[in-house]
Motif scaffolding. Structure first.
Motif: not given
Length: 272
Positions: A163-192
C-alpha cells in the motif's frame, strides 16, 4: 354513492388523534454525529480544512428523535468560494425537531484547484531492494499538497502487494489520492552499497608500470561482498604492451560486484 361527509369526519378524527399522540409523546434530547457534505464546488476544485463529520444536539418528540433512521443531514455550501473561506454549517431536520447545538457551527478552510501529476514509487524494506509494478502512480488532490509530494511511499511487509501513501519533505500528505493505491512486488534483491577501491595493474614479466589512471574507482554490490574488498585488478582492453595505452579497462570483479558504466583508463608501460 360514497358518504363524503362521513369520510371527512373520519379523516379529521385520525389527524386529531395523530397530533394528540405527537403532543403527548415525551420530549427528549439526543446527540448524533452526521457526515458533513460539501456542495457548490464542482469537479475541478476541492476544500481543505473541512471536517468529515459534525456533532448535532437535537430535541424533539421521542418517536422522531430516537428513531433508528433519523432523517438529519448537514452540509456546507461553498458556492462562489475562492481561496480562504468561513461558512456556517447548515442542517436539515424533520419538522418538530429543534437543533440545539452544531459543533462546529462554522468552518474555516481554503478552496483549491485539483491537480494531477505522476509520482515515483519508493518501497521501504529491511535488507532488500524491492522492484514494483507499476513503478509510477498518479497523484490527485489539492494543488498545494500535490506540488509538495515527492514520492508514493510504501512499507514492504513481505506480501505480494504494498500500500502507498503520498509523502512530501515534511511527511505524509493525507489529502492526496493515489491511483493505484497499491503496487505489486515483482522482485526483491539484496540492497547495493557503494565503495571506493584501489585499482591495481599486474603486467606480465618484462613490463613495468610507469603511470596509470584512474587510481581508484567506485563499485557497488551487496554489503557482504564489499566488506573485504580493498582493490580491483584491471588491464587494458587491448592487453599490456610498451608505450601508452588509452581506452576501456577490463576489471576482475568478485561475484555480485559491478561498476556503474564503462571505466576508461590510461596506462603507460615500459620494458624492464
Amino acid at each position: 354513492m360514497r358518504d363524503w361527509g362521513s369520510f371527512l369526519l373520519a379523516l379529521l378524527a385520525a389527524v386529531a388523534v395523530w397530533y394528540s399522540l405527537r403532543e403527548r409523546a415525551p420530549v427528549v434530547e439526543r446527540a448524533v454525529s452526521v457526515p458533513l457534505q460539501v456542495v457548490g464546488l464542482g469537479e475541478e476544485r476541492t476544500a481543505e480544512g473541512v471536517p468529515k463529520e459534525v456533532m448535532l444536539r437535537l430535541r424533539g418528540p421521542a418517536p422522531l428523535v430516537e428513531g433508528a433512521r433519523l432523517p438529519v443531514s448537514a452540509y456546507l455550501d461553498l458556492s462562489g468560494a475562492e481561496g480562504a473561506f468561513a461558512r456556517e454549517v447548515r442542517v436539515a431536520v424533520p419538522q418538530g425537531v429543534e437543533v440545539l447545538e452544531i459543533r462546529p457551527a462554522r468552518v474555516e478552510g481554503r478552496v483549491e484547484a485539483i491537480l494531477t501529476r505522476t509520482l515515483p514509487v519508493e518501497v521501504l524494506s529491511q535488507g532488500a531492494w524491492v522492484e514494483t509494478q507499476p513503478a509510477f502512480v498518479e497523484a490527485k488532490g489539492p494543488r498545494s499538497q500535490v506540488e509538495e509530494a515527492v514520492a508514493a511511499v510504501g512499507l514492504d511487509l513481505g506480501g505480494e502487494a504494498v500500500g502507498l501513501t503520498a509523502f512530501g519533505p515534511r511527511g505524509p500528505l493525507l489529502g492526496v489520492e493515489l491511483a493505484p493505491q497499491e503496487v505489486r512486488v515483482v522482485q526483491r534483491e539484496a540492497p547495493f552499497f557503494r565503495k571506493e577501491v584501489a585499482v591495481v595493474l599486474r603486467p606480465p614479466v618484462g613490463l613495468k608500470v610507469l603511470d596509470y589512471a584512474p587510481k581508484t574507482l567506485e563499485v557497488v554490490g551487496p554489503k557482504e561482498a564489499l566488506e573485504g574488498l580493498a582493490e580491483v585488478e584491471a588491464r587494458p582492453q587491448g592487453g599490456f604492451r610498451p608505450g601508452e595505452v588509452s581506452g576501456p579497462l577490463v576489471l576482475n570483479l568478485p561475484p555480485g560486484v559491478r561498476v556503474l558504466g564503462e571505466v576508461l583508463g590510461r596506462v603507460r608501460l615500459a620494458l624492464e
